[in-house]
Design a protein around this motif. Structure first.
Motif, PDB file in Angstrom:
ATOM      1  N   GLU A 167       2.910   1.607  -3.462  1.00 29.99           N
ATOM      2  CA  GLU A 167       2.017   1.917  -4.583  1.00 29.99           C
ATOM      3  C   GLU A 167       1.442   3.325  -4.479  1.00 29.99           C
ATOM      4  O   GLU A 167       1.384   4.050  -5.479  1.00 29.99           O
ATOM      5  CB  GLU A 167       0.893   0.879  -4.678  1.00 29.99           C
ATOM      6  CG  GLU A 167       1.367  -0.445  -5.220  1.00 29.99           C
ATOM      7  CD  GLU A 167       0.279  -1.487  -5.378  1.00 29.99           C
ATOM      8  OE1 GLU A 167       0.540  -2.490  -6.072  1.00 29.99           O
ATOM      9  OE2 GLU A 167      -0.832  -1.325  -4.817  1.00 29.99           O
ATOM     10  N   SER A 168       1.042   3.735  -3.289  1.00 30.51           N
ATOM     11  CA  SER A 168       0.434   5.057  -3.154  1.00 30.51           C
ATOM     12  C   SER A 168       1.451   6.186  -3.298  1.00 30.51           C
ATOM     13  O   SER A 168       1.124   7.249  -3.826  1.00 30.51           O
ATOM     14  CB  SER A 168      -0.319   5.182  -1.831  1.00 30.51           C
ATOM     15  OG  SER A 168       0.574   5.165  -0.743  1.00 30.51           O
ATOM     16  N   MET A 169       2.686   5.960  -2.890  1.00 34.87           N
ATOM     17  CA  MET A 169       3.678   7.029  -2.944  1.00 34.87           C
ATOM     18  C   MET A 169       4.430   7.101  -4.271  1.00 34.87           C
ATOM     19  O   MET A 169       4.912   8.168  -4.645  1.00 34.87           O
ATOM     20  CB  MET A 169       4.674   6.897  -1.791  1.00 34.87           C
ATOM     21  CG  MET A 169       4.038   7.161  -0.439  1.00 34.87           C
ATOM     22  SD  MET A 169       5.212   7.114   0.905  1.00 34.87           S
ATOM     23  CE  MET A 169       6.066   8.647   0.638  1.00 34.87           C
TER      24      MET A 169
ATOM     25  N   GLY B  45       3.370   5.188  -7.364  1.00 37.52           N
ATOM     26  CA  GLY B  45       2.594   4.881  -8.554  1.00 37.52           C
ATOM     27  C   GLY B  45       3.008   3.583  -9.215  1.00 37.52           C
ATOM     28  O   GLY B  45       2.435   3.179 -10.222  1.00 37.52           O
TER      29      GLY B  45
ATOM     30  N   LYS C  17       0.833  -1.211   0.000  1.00 33.56           N
ATOM     31  CA  LYS C  17       0.000   0.000   0.000  1.00 33.56           C
ATOM     32  C   LYS C  17       0.868   1.263   0.000  1.00 33.56           C
ATOM     33  O   LYS C  17       0.613   2.200  -0.761  1.00 33.56           O
ATOM     34  CB  LYS C  17      -0.918  -0.013   1.222  1.00 33.56           C
ATOM     35  CG  LYS C  17      -1.846   1.165   1.289  1.00 33.56           C
ATOM     36  CD  LYS C  17      -2.762   1.081   2.494  1.00 33.56           C
ATOM     37  CE  LYS C  17      -3.659   2.303   2.588  1.00 33.56           C
ATOM     38  NZ  LYS C  17      -4.493   2.266   3.783  1.00 33.56           N
TER      39      LYS C  17
END
Length: 127
Positions: free
Chosen positions: A99-101, A103, A96
Motif C-alpha cells: 500500500e505504501s509503495m 498506492g 503495509k
C-alpha cells in the motif's frame, strides 16, 4: 494463460491525475521482500515460478485490479515457530509495504504454509 496474467499491468492514478502502470511482478517483488524479512520464514515456496526464473516474485501470486489487489504468499516456516503468529505478521507487513509503495488498496493477503523446515538433528538417518 498464467504467464500472460503475470505480465498484466495495473493502472493507478497519481495525485496529478496522470496514469501510472505497475506490473504485477513489481507488486510481487514488494510482497516477497516484505514477507521474506519476517522472522521464522525459512523460504518462499515458489513452485512453477522457479522454472521460469522469477526469483523476485517467488512464492507470490498477485491478482490486481485498477485500485486494489489481492496477494497470495506461499512460505516454508522454520520448525518451532507458531504459524498463526507468523501468518499475521506477514499479512501486516505485506499489506503495509504494498500500500505504501504502490498506492493500491490491499484487500487480502492470504498466507499458505507449504512446509516446515526441520532441523537436521531431528531427522532420522536410519536406513
Amino acid at each position: 494463460m498464467d504467464e500472460e496474467k503475470d505480465l498484466e499491468e495495473v493502472s493507478v492514478e497519481n495525485v496529478d491525475g496522470e496514469g501510472i502502470r505497475i506490473a504485477n511482478d513489481v507488486i510481487a517483488a514488494i510482497a516477497n521482500k516484505a514477507a521474506s524479512e519476517v522472522p521464522g520464514v525459512f523460504s518462499m515456496s515458489g513452485g512453477i515460478s522457479d522454472v521460469f526464473g522469477k526469483k523476485m516474485s517467488k512464492g507470490i501470486k498477485v491478482d490486481a485490479g485498477e485500485k486494489s489487489t489481492k496477494i497470495d504468499v506461499n512460505i516454508i516456516v522454520e520448525y518451532g515457530i507458531r504459524i498463526p503468529d507468523i501468518a499475521f505478521e506477514i499479512q501486516n507487513r505485506v499489506k503495509k509495504a504494498v500500500e505504501s509503495m504502490t498506492g493500491l488498496e490491499v484487500l487480502e493477503v492470504n498466507v499458505h504454509v507449504q512446509g516446515v523446515n526441520l532441523p537436521e538433528d531431528n531427522i532420522s538417518t536410519e536406513g
